[in-house]
Write a protein that holds these residues in place. Sequence first.
Motif, mmCIF file in Angstrom:
data_model
loop_
_atom_site.group_PDB
_atom_site.id
_atom_site.type_symbol
_atom_site.label_atom_id
_atom_site.label_comp_id
_atom_site.label_asym_id
_atom_site.label_seq_id
_atom_site.Cartn_x
_atom_site.Cartn_y
_atom_site.Cartn_z
ATOM 1 N N LYS A 171 -4.787 -51.033 3.451
ATOM 2 C CA LYS A 171 -4.687 -49.667 3.995
ATOM 3 C C LYS A 171 -3.284 -49.106 3.818
ATOM 4 O O LYS A 171 -2.888 -48.162 4.501
ATOM 5 C CB LYS A 171 -5.041 -49.680 5.477
ATOM 6 N N ILE A 172 -2.517 -49.709 2.906
ATOM 7 C CA ILE A 172 -1.096 -49.394 2.826
ATOM 8 C C ILE A 172 -0.832 -47.918 2.534
ATOM 9 O O ILE A 172 0.032 -47.292 3.144
ATOM 10 C CB ILE A 172 -0.409 -50.336 1.804
ATOM 11 N N LYS A 173 -1.632 -47.343 1.617
ATOM 12 C CA LYS A 173 -1.424 -45.926 1.263
ATOM 13 C C LYS A 173 -1.627 -45.047 2.485
ATOM 14 O O LYS A 173 -0.826 -44.158 2.784
ATOM 15 C CB LYS A 173 -2.408 -45.513 0.153
ATOM 16 N N GLU A 174 -2.700 -45.328 3.183
ATOM 17 C CA GLU A 174 -3.030 -44.542 4.375
ATOM 18 C C GLU A 174 -1.897 -44.629 5.409
ATOM 19 O O GLU A 174 -1.492 -43.620 6.000
ATOM 20 C CB GLU A 174 -4.334 -45.098 4.965
ATOM 21 N N ILE A 175 -1.351 -45.838 5.589
ATOM 22 C CA ILE A 175 -0.296 -46.018 6.584
ATOM 23 C C ILE A 175 0.984 -45.296 6.140
ATOM 24 O O ILE A 175 1.648 -44.645 6.937
ATOM 25 C CB ILE A 175 -0.037 -47.521 6.846
ATOM 26 N N GLU A 176 1.272 -45.397 4.831
ATOM 27 C CA GLU A 176 2.464 -44.708 4.321
ATOM 28 C C GLU A 176 2.361 -43.193 4.527
ATOM 29 O O GLU A 176 3.318 -42.538 4.950
ATOM 30 C CB GLU A 176 2.685 -45.032 2.834
ATOM 31 N N ASN A 177 1.172 -42.668 4.272
ATOM 32 C CA ASN A 177 0.981 -41.223 4.474
ATOM 33 C C ASN A 177 1.103 -40.854 5.941
ATOM 34 O O ASN A 177 1.692 -39.845 6.304
ATOM 35 C CB ASN A 177 -0.394 -40.787 3.969
ATOM 36 N N HIS A 178 0.557 -41.719 6.759
ATOM 37 C CA HIS A 178 0.611 -41.480 8.193
ATOM 38 C C HIS A 178 2.067 -41.517 8.676
ATOM 39 O O HIS A 178 2.503 -40.666 9.450
ATOM 40 C CB HIS A 178 -0.217 -42.544 8.911
ATOM 41 N N PHE A 179 2.809 -42.482 8.158
ATOM 42 C CA PHE A 179 4.224 -42.622 8.491
ATOM 43 C C PHE A 179 4.970 -41.329 8.148
ATOM 44 O O PHE A 179 5.771 -40.803 8.912
ATOM 45 C CB PHE A 179 4.807 -43.793 7.683
ATOM 46 N N PHE A 180 4.620 -40.811 6.971
ATOM 47 C CA PHE A 180 5.270 -39.577 6.521
ATOM 48 C C PHE A 180 4.951 -38.414 7.477
ATOM 49 O O PHE A 180 5.829 -37.666 7.883
ATOM 50 C CB PHE A 180 4.816 -39.234 5.093
ATOM 51 N N SER A 181 3.682 -38.325 7.860
ATOM 52 C CA SER A 181 3.323 -37.199 8.711
ATOM 53 C C SER A 181 3.993 -37.300 10.086
ATOM 54 O O SER A 181 4.279 -36.298 10.719
ATOM 55 C CB SER A 181 1.807 -37.082 8.847
#
Length: 448
Positions: free
Chosen positions: A61-71
């Motif tokens: 789920k790394i992409k999802e977490i990275e995007n979430h981190f960004f938001s």
Amino acid sequence: MLSTVWSKLIHSYYQPETDRNKKNPPVIYSVLQQTKLLELSEKEAVVGCENNGVRLFLEKKIKEIENHFFSVTKKRLKIRFVLIEKKTKKETPLLSYEPTIETRLANAGLSIKYKFENFAVSSTNQVAFAAAQAVVANPGKNYNPLFIYGGVGVGKTHLASAIGRKILENNPKKKVLFCQGDVFINELIESIQEKTTQSFRRKYRRLDVLIIDDVQFIAGKERVQEEFFHTFNSVVSAGGQIILTSDRPPNEIKKLEERLRSRFLGGLTVDIQPPDFELRTAILLIKAKEKGILLDIEAAKIIAEKITDCRALEGTLLTIYANFFVKEKKEKIDLEAVEEFFSTQKKNNQKKITVDDVLKTICSYYNIKLSQLKNNSRLSNFVFPRQVAMYFLREHLKMKQEDIARILKRKDHTTVIHGVEKIRQLLLKNPLIKEEINKITQNLNLST
Ligand code: ADP
Ligand code: MG
């Protein structure tokens, strides 16, 4: 500072205050709670995971977490998950009367064999594994019950037991009880006959964690379901956790009371799929290591390719070990040993299979006793294996219907005709049954 950033991110996945309708937090939220931010630079965040299953789950789920981190933080960061050793408390008891972990497990009805540390994770079971981790992190809080279902030998008992064990390890004061569905039923029936239902209730209703393995057994039994309904409610309302396993999801369990079905569906339902090739290889390597057997990776792969049933994996490993390690004094099980084993196997297949072989293989596949195969119970858990036995005796051993009826203690041979026909029909239309029968055939050939 690091921990604040991280906990802000984790909590942004679930805010019960603003998210009032959401009873259960997403699994990712609970899994993230078992991680720690180790390093944070302009470009990268290094996150420690408490075990490999957690790491594997999050990496997917790394992409999802990275995007979430960004938001949340407005920083574009790469996240890297690494494994950290969790400091474990020394197991030496200070006071001599403090029970050891073995005693505690035994008191809780848990087998010493099953723990997270020897549970391999792959794509077929990672969701169930993550859910198990989430329950361990917050027992009794969310996901109640945790309902794990899947076919024979996929690791339900192992995973459910591991949850109980981990909760006990984290807090030895917790009252944990692991119970087989049929044992629960028998105890209840006995307590009704002997008028000791009070002590039955004391035992079951005051638990912090109640695990019922193979809960499908209670279907069709009115009094048992009624009692279990109350047990369930008492445990949950006192803040306890319920974990259930079954061979099928709640809405496919026939003759299950509606109110129980809706309770079962009220938590988190996860399935475990049959193990894929990677998982079978990993399981073999784990089992070999535990038994002190040296096993080549290449050899393990060959076994995992040929043997698709989890339970048979261990059996095959032990047979090969007995043949080569002990008899031929090999140092390790290598490719050569495994190839030789399977080619002898092939020759043996032409050998005669006995009635005993058939019955034993079927009982061990379905995890029932020979006496249960031959008794009068109409429980579907026994009726189906019995019909499979009829089918094998008829098709493979070409026995007469009357003889099959006698062996399986049936009153007349029409039951046998019906049983054999039922399996034949199922084989035509149900690929899962077909696979089951194939596996049994495979096991049967291995056992002779
Ligand atoms: P089920 O209850 O689903 O029928 P079990 O939990 O009894 O299956 O598992 C059957 C065997 O396979 C056990 O020896 C168990 O330890 C092993 N096994 C299954 N899945 C795994 C896994 N993911 N990692 C390690 N061992 C496993
Ligand atoms: Mg089981």
